[in-house]
Design a protein around this motif. Structure first.
Motif, PDB file in Angstrom:
ATOM      1  N   LYS A 297      34.015  31.722  42.750  1.00  0.00           N
ATOM      2  CA  LYS A 297      33.489  32.765  43.509  1.00  0.00           C
ATOM      3  C   LYS A 297      34.503  33.877  42.640  1.00  0.00           C
ATOM      4  CE  LYS A 297      34.810  31.777  47.533  1.00  0.00           C
ATOM      5  NZ  LYS A 297      35.494  30.712  47.323  1.00  0.00           N
ATOM      6  N   ALA A 298      34.149  35.179  42.887  1.00  0.00           N
ATOM      7  CA  ALA A 298      35.028  36.242  42.234  1.00  0.00           C
ATOM      8  C   ALA A 298      35.077  37.417  43.224  1.00  0.00           C
ATOM      9  CB  ALA A 298      34.360  36.709  40.715  1.00  0.00           C
ATOM     10  N   THR A 299      36.151  37.861  43.028  1.00  0.00           N
ATOM     11  CA  THR A 299      36.589  39.334  43.662  1.00  0.00           C
ATOM     12  C   THR A 299      37.337  40.267  42.860  1.00  0.00           C
ATOM     13  OG1 THR A 299      37.119  40.047  45.724  1.00  0.00           O
ATOM     14  CG2 THR A 299      38.485  38.464  45.063  1.00  0.00           C
ATOM     15  N   THR A 300      37.282  41.584  43.136  1.00  0.00           N
ATOM     16  CA  THR A 300      38.214  42.515  42.509  1.00  0.00           C
ATOM     17  C   THR A 300      39.294  42.785  43.632  1.00  0.00           C
ATOM     18  OG1 THR A 300      37.636  44.544  43.507  1.00  0.00           O
ATOM     19  CG2 THR A 300      36.479  43.717  41.634  1.00  0.00           C
ATOM     20  N   ASN A 301      40.533  43.239  43.022  1.00  0.00           N
ATOM     21  CA  ASN A 301      41.590  43.531  43.952  1.00  0.00           C
ATOM     22  C   ASN A 301      41.569  45.143  44.484  1.00  0.00           C
ATOM     23  OD1 ASN A 301      43.528  41.824  45.233  1.00  0.00           O
ATOM     24  ND2 ASN A 301      45.201  42.290  43.773  1.00  0.00           N
ATOM     25  N   GLU A 302      40.158  45.660  44.658  1.00  0.00           N
ATOM     26  CA  GLU A 302      40.024  46.875  44.851  1.00  0.00           C
ATOM     27  C   GLU A 302      41.209  47.925  44.203  1.00  0.00           C
ATOM     28  OE1 GLU A 302      37.568  48.309  46.802  1.00  0.00           O
ATOM     29  OE2 GLU A 302      36.817  46.248  47.076  1.00  0.00           O
ATOM     30  N   GLY A 303      41.537  47.569  43.238  1.00  0.00           N
ATOM     31  CA  GLY A 303      42.337  48.472  42.530  1.00  0.00           C
ATOM     32  C   GLY A 303      43.883  48.445  43.064  1.00  0.00           C
ATOM     33  N   LEU A 304      44.208  47.462  43.817  1.00  0.00           N
ATOM     34  CA  LEU A 304      45.466  47.398  44.450  1.00  0.00           C
ATOM     35  C   LEU A 304      46.553  46.455  43.270  1.00  0.00           C
ATOM     36  CD1 LEU A 304      44.441  46.637  48.055  1.00  0.00           C
ATOM     37  CD2 LEU A 304      45.954  48.628  47.273  1.00  0.00           C
ATOM     38  N   GLY A 305      47.733  47.019  43.118  1.00  0.00           N
ATOM     39  CA  GLY A 305      48.655  46.235  42.608  1.00  0.00           C
ATOM     40  C   GLY A 305      48.454  45.883  41.101  1.00  0.00           C
ATOM     41  N   ALA A 306      49.244  44.974  40.697  1.00  0.00           N
ATOM     42  CA  ALA A 306      49.124  44.781  38.977  1.00  0.00           C
ATOM     43  C   ALA A 306      47.808  44.324  38.722  1.00  0.00           C
ATOM     44  CB  ALA A 306      50.030  43.698  38.776  1.00  0.00           C
ATOM     45  N   ILE A 307      47.122  43.348  39.465  1.00  0.00           N
ATOM     46  CA  ILE A 307      45.951  42.968  39.332  1.00  0.00           C
ATOM     47  C   ILE A 307      44.639  43.974  39.279  1.00  0.00           C
ATOM     48  CG2 ILE A 307      43.963  41.343  40.044  1.00  0.00           C
ATOM     49  CD1 ILE A 307      46.213  39.416  40.566  1.00  0.00           C
ATOM     50  N   GLY A 308      44.957  44.944  40.374  1.00  0.00           N
ATOM     51  CA  GLY A 308      43.988  45.952  40.686  1.00  0.00           C
ATOM     52  C   GLY A 308      44.154  47.071  39.143  1.00  0.00           C
ATOM     53  N   ARG A 309      45.511  47.085  38.613  1.00  0.00           N
ATOM     54  CA  ARG A 309      45.520  47.930  37.453  1.00  0.00           C
ATOM     55  C   ARG A 309      44.786  47.188  36.158  1.00  0.00           C
ATOM     56  NH1 ARG A 309      50.286  48.894  40.201  1.00  0.00           N
ATOM     57  NH2 ARG A 309      51.497  47.454  38.880  1.00  0.00           N
ATOM     58  N   GLY A 310      44.448  46.065  36.196  1.00  0.00           N
ATOM     59  CA  GLY A 310      43.715  45.114  35.355  1.00  0.00           C
ATOM     60  C   GLY A 310      44.988  44.449  34.662  1.00  0.00           C
ATOM     61  N   GLU A 311      46.091  44.363  34.942  1.00  0.00           N
ATOM     62  CA  GLU A 311      47.131  43.948  33.989  1.00  0.00           C
ATOM     63  C   GLU A 311      47.081  42.482  33.906  1.00  0.00           C
ATOM     64  OE1 GLU A 311      50.958  45.376  35.704  1.00  0.00           O
ATOM     65  OE2 GLU A 311      50.027  47.413  35.451  1.00  0.00           O
ATOM     66  N   GLY A 312      46.168  41.794  34.727  1.00  0.00           N
ATOM     67  CA  GLY A 312      46.220  40.337  34.826  1.00  0.00           C
ATOM     68  C   GLY A 312      45.137  40.046  35.612  1.00  0.00           C
ATOM     69  N   MET A 313      45.289  38.568  35.647  1.00  0.00           N
ATOM     70  CA  MET A 313      44.111  37.924  36.680  1.00  0.00           C
ATOM     71  C   MET A 313      44.795  36.867  37.579  1.00  0.00           C
ATOM     72  SD  MET A 313      40.902  36.819  34.448  1.00  0.00           S
ATOM     73  CE  MET A 313      39.710  37.984  33.901  1.00  0.00           C
TER      74      MET A 313
END
Ligand code: MG
Length: 168
Positions: free
Chosen positions: A126-142
């Motif tokens: 499955k996949a989900t976004t982090n709703e823009g929260l934190g480092a993952i939300g900023r697209g800095e990682g997975m």
């Protein structure tokens, strides 16, 4: 039945000039995951889930990042190596990839197929976004999180209390 459950978590930084590989499938993207191996965050989380279920440590203990043998290693090969070492069988795996981009949906079937083949069991991704929260939300990682149900090769692991009728 003596099945064991295990959980695995991993995260890697997204950087330019690296391939993006998830569950052994290369996904077209300007950014890829950085790491000592191919940084397949999903394969790593699943490997750790299986190792956890087997009570056999974690991926870092089996394939230390300080060891040059594992530089750019194919993480699906590491997953297969772990399974071969453990014996036993995986009953199923469920995993979630957390990232803002790229969309994982179009690749889900291919990823599930590769992983199912590797662990010889049903794998759900499955996949989900982090709703823009934190480092993952900023697209800095997975990140990826996985659970695995695993049945040891030779019955319950050492230190397991004797079964009682209430286990049935
Ligand atoms: Mg990792």
């Amino acid at each position: 039945m003596s099945a064991r459950v295990g959980v695995g978590y991993d995260s890697h930084r997204l950087v330019p000039d690296r391939p993006l590989i998830l569950g052994g499938v290369e996904i077209p993207c300007e950014l890829g995951l950085s790491g000592h191996s191919d940084a397949d965050v999903l394969a790593h989380a699943i490997t750790d889930a299986i190792l956890g279920a087997a009570g056999a440590g974690d991926i870092g203990a089996h394939f230390p990042p300080s060891d040059e043998r594992w530089r750019d290693a194919d993480s699906m090969e590491l997953l297969r190596a772990v399974l071969a070492k453990l014996g036993g069988r995986v009953l199923n795996v469920d995993a979630t990839v957390i990232c803002e981009a790229p969309p994982i949906g179009p690749h889900r079937e291919a990823i599930q197929e590769r992983l199912s083949e590797a662990v010889d069991a049903r794998v759900s991704v499955k996949a989900t976004t982090n709703e823009g929260l934190g480092a993952i939300g900023r697209g800095e990682g997975m990140a990826a999180i996985a659970v695995a149900l695993y049945e040891p090769a030779n019955g319950p692991p050492e230190g397991t209390p004797p079964r009682t009728s209430s286990d049935e």
